[in-house]
Scaffold this active site. Structure first.
Site, PDB file in Angstrom:
ATOM      1  N   THR A 176      41.913  21.226   6.382  1.00 13.26           N
ATOM      2  CA  THR A 176      42.956  21.145   7.851  1.00 13.26           C
ATOM      3  C   THR A 176      42.264  21.475   9.505  1.00 13.26           C
ATOM      4  OG1 THR A 176      44.437  20.688   5.949  1.00 13.26           O
ATOM      5  CG2 THR A 176      45.123  20.762   7.902  1.00 13.26           C
TER       6      THR A 176
ATOM      7  N   SER B 236      43.770  11.021   7.466  1.00 12.71           N
ATOM      8  CA  SER B 236      43.792  12.384   7.083  1.00 12.71           C
ATOM      9  C   SER B 236      43.052  13.691   6.848  1.00 12.71           C
ATOM     10  CB  SER B 236      44.934  12.487   5.242  1.00 12.71           C
ATOM     11  OG  SER B 236      44.316  13.591   4.744  1.00 12.71           O
ATOM     12  N   THR B 237      43.026  15.192   6.572  1.00 15.57           N
ATOM     13  CA  THR B 237      41.972  15.705   6.189  1.00 15.57           C
ATOM     14  C   THR B 237      41.927  15.531   5.488  1.00 15.57           C
ATOM     15  OG1 THR B 237      43.339  17.818   7.927  1.00 15.57           O
ATOM     16  CG2 THR B 237      41.386  18.363   5.992  1.00 15.57           C
ATOM     17  N   ASN B 238      41.403  15.080   4.481  1.00 19.28           N
ATOM     18  CA  ASN B 238      41.497  14.653   3.478  1.00 19.28           C
ATOM     19  C   ASN B 238      40.051  13.364   2.742  1.00 19.28           C
ATOM     20  OD1 ASN B 238      42.740  16.890   2.610  1.00 19.28           O
ATOM     21  ND2 ASN B 238      44.522  15.072   1.236  1.00 19.28           N
TER      22      ASN B 238
ATOM     23  N   THR C 161      -4.106  32.424 -15.027  1.00 22.95           N
ATOM     24  CA  THR C 161      -3.036  32.413 -16.266  1.00 22.95           C
ATOM     25  C   THR C 161      -2.550  33.334 -16.147  1.00 22.95           C
ATOM     26  OG1 THR C 161      -3.561  32.120 -18.131  1.00 22.95           O
ATOM     27  CG2 THR C 161      -3.707  29.864 -16.355  1.00 22.95           C
TER      28      THR C 161
ATOM     29  N   SER D  77       3.284  48.914   9.083  1.00 23.18           N
ATOM     30  CA  SER D  77       4.073  50.009   9.080  1.00 23.18           C
ATOM     31  C   SER D  77       4.595  50.670  10.255  1.00 23.18           C
ATOM     32  CB  SER D  77       2.929  50.348   7.783  1.00 23.18           C
ATOM     33  OG  SER D  77       3.147  52.169   7.059  1.00 23.18           O
ATOM     34  N   SER D  78       5.421  51.963   9.809  1.00 19.05           N
ATOM     35  CA  SER D  78       5.518  52.634  10.646  1.00 19.05           C
ATOM     36  C   SER D  78       4.656  53.691  10.718  1.00 19.05           C
ATOM     37  CB  SER D  78       6.846  53.069  11.304  1.00 19.05           C
ATOM     38  OG  SER D  78       7.998  53.559   9.646  1.00 19.05           O
TER      39      SER D  78
ATOM     40  N   LYS E   7      -2.236  49.099   8.485  1.00 17.08           N
ATOM     41  CA  LYS E   7      -1.605  48.055   7.084  1.00 17.08           C
ATOM     42  C   LYS E   7      -0.489  46.146   8.330  1.00 17.08           C
ATOM     43  CE  LYS E   7       1.193  48.927   3.480  1.00 17.08           C
ATOM     44  NZ  LYS E   7       2.523  47.645   3.748  1.00 17.08           N
TER      45      LYS E   7
END
Length: 506
Positions: free
Chosen positions: A109, A148-150, A195, A326-327, A332
């Site tokens: 609504t 209607s909202t519905n 696999t 990477s820090s 990397k």
């Protein structure tokens, strides 16, 4: 409490059945939207986060105004002002005034009234009146007439799903093409198939990419099928599907006009009472999105595995380098694009459960949980669309093959022994593979030592290129002695000298 003149200028007073509420003077929304803003500080995500939904609401309101005018329910000046206001919203303007939280009580609504109030105030200004002067044009009496909202809210949800679903369909096509193009580019690159993460048999990298392309194309088709289900709407059913407060001819007329306004092929449900309460199509639609997410995540898992390393993993493909990884570890680079798509998939899979629970929670003639259902479907569509585009453009299109690494992996794989089975039988091929593993030999070297085949014969049988498609082998029977992995080359076909000439059972 005294209110200063400056404060009065910043707000206007609006009222509803519960009393008066102060609304920002410059807002296009009104009292019921303001109540919703105050009542639902939930996610911080407003319905304006999904522009397609805002436009869908406006399209429905415009179609309703056109239908009401044709039936003599709405005068021409008001209809014109409402339609022009809807056009502005459908053009992308004033979206910031759709401020209701995506998750809300009231079965939608608040979203419907947000649209009614914004459209009413825009229409009032177009007619030369002030915002909030609802005596001239009212959010409920005129913008929401015959509605209607519905029926408006779920119809807007479904129209949004159609629009956003088509955008996802296009993005999936973009990804499928990128994968197919790589399939063509890598058609000559021989690699080892796997696999259960163990060596299997040779294939081409192109076959792998083309298989992924087909996986995406299959789900594009499933998406189209799901879109057909959500095209059915209950617009015109008003409160519970009986059509109360709407003329008998309104429902088919407004749906036809909505298609004219939106350009989408929405369909009036056969039974509006059923359509107002049944959320099964959402569950089906969400299931397709989950299926798509699962497949995309599987493809991304494979991309991460095949690109792992780059020196101490599989390393058969190289993904585009998008950012330092990477820090602490210099040089990397991480597979960040497949990783983000994996996370999108997790979100979509979780959202599917929310949609399922929300659909199940419907009671009697209405499902009041549609807001959370809509939010999760919209968000899944948005994330999947963006994920497909990012994966195609920032990852797949830039993938390179390490052909030398692929070939080396094939040559050293014990999986080549599978090609011996049609010629020497499973048991003999297994003994050769075991001998190769035990002695650190290639299958080719082990077969040469045990079978005594010349190089041309080894090349004929163990050529990786010949293992890519079905072949017609010439079967031979091979027997091993009990004490060593050797072969009696003089044994007649089908007989083993170690067991009195009976067929080989080793």
């Amino acid at each position: 409490m005294d209110v200063s003149p400056k404060t009065i200028r910043q707000y206007r007073l609006e009222s509803d059945s519960l009393g008066e509420v102060r609304v920002p003077a410059n807002s296009l929304y009104g009292v019921q939207t303001q109540r919703a803003i105050d009542n639902f500080p939930i996610t911080g995500v407003r319905i304006s986060h999904y522009p397609e939904f805002v436009k869908a609401l406006a399209a429905i309101k415009k179609a309703a105004a056109m239908a009401n005018e044709r039936m003599g329910m709405l005068d021409a000046p008001r209809s014109k002002a409402i339609r022009e206001a809807c056009d502005l919203i459908m053009a992308g303007k004033h979206r910031g005034h759709f401020r209701v939280d995506v998750i809300q009580g009231g079965a939608g609504t608040s979203s419907n009234m947000n649209a009614n109030e914004v459209i009413a105030n825009l229409a009032l200004e177009l007619m030369g009146h002030s915002r909030g002067d609802y005596a001239f044009l009212h959010p409920n009496n005129h913008v929401n007439l015959s509605q209607s909202t519905n029926d408006v809210y779920p119809s807007a949800i479904r129209l949004t799903l159609v629009i956003m679903g088509q955008a996802l369909h296009k993005a999936m096509g973009r990804l499928a093409k990128a994968l197919e193009d790589k399939g063509v580019e890598f058609a000559h690159v021989i690699k080892i198939g796997r696999t259960q993460l163990q060596d299997a048999v040779p294939m081409t990298l192109g076959q792998e990419f083309r298989a992924w392309a087909l996986m995406v194309r299959e789900d594009r088709q499933r998406l189209l099928e799901a879109l057909d289900l959500v095209r059915e709407i209950n617009l015109g059913g008003t409160a519970i599907g009986t059509g109360i407060n709407a003329p008998p001819e309104y429902a088919p007329l407004v749906v036809a006009l909505l298609n004219q306004v939106s350009g989408q092929g929405m369909i009036l449900a056969e039974n509006l009472v059923e359509a107002t309460q049944d959320a099964g199509a959402y569950v089906q639609f969400s299931g397709v999105l989950k299926r798509t997410a699962v497949k995309l995540s599987k493809i991304c898992n494979d991309l991460r595995l095949l690109s792992s390393g780059p020196r101490c993993g599989l390393g058969e493909i190289r993904l585009p380098k998008m950012a330092p990884g990477s820090s602490i570890m210099p040089g990397k680079v991480n597979p960040i694009i497949p990783e983000v798509v994996n996370q999108i998939a997790f979100q979509v899979i979780g959202s599917d459960l929310t949609v399922t629970m929300a659909a199940e929670a419907g009671q009697l003639e209405l499902n009041a949980m549609e807001p959370v259902l809509a939010h999760n479907l919209f968000n899944s569509l948005l994330l999947l669309r963006r994920g497909c585009v990012v994966l195609a453009d920032k990852c797949v299109k830039g993938i390179e093959a390490d052909e030398e690494r692929c070939r080396q992996n094939v040559e050293q794989s014990l999986g080549l022994a599978t090609a011996l089975c049609p010629y020497v039988g499973y048991d003999a091929a297994s003994r050769i593979a075991q001998h190769a593993a035990r002695e650190g030999l290639s299958v080719r070297d082990a077969a040469r030592a045990i079978l005594g085949w010349d190089e041309s014969r080894l090349t004929e049988v163990l050529n990786p290129e010949s293992m890519l498609t079905p072949v017609e082998p010439k079967r031979e029977f091979v027997c091993f002695t009990a004490d060593r992995p050797d072969v009696s080359l003089d044994a007649p076909a089908g007989e083993c000298p170690d067991n009195g000439g009976a067929p080989d059972t080793h």
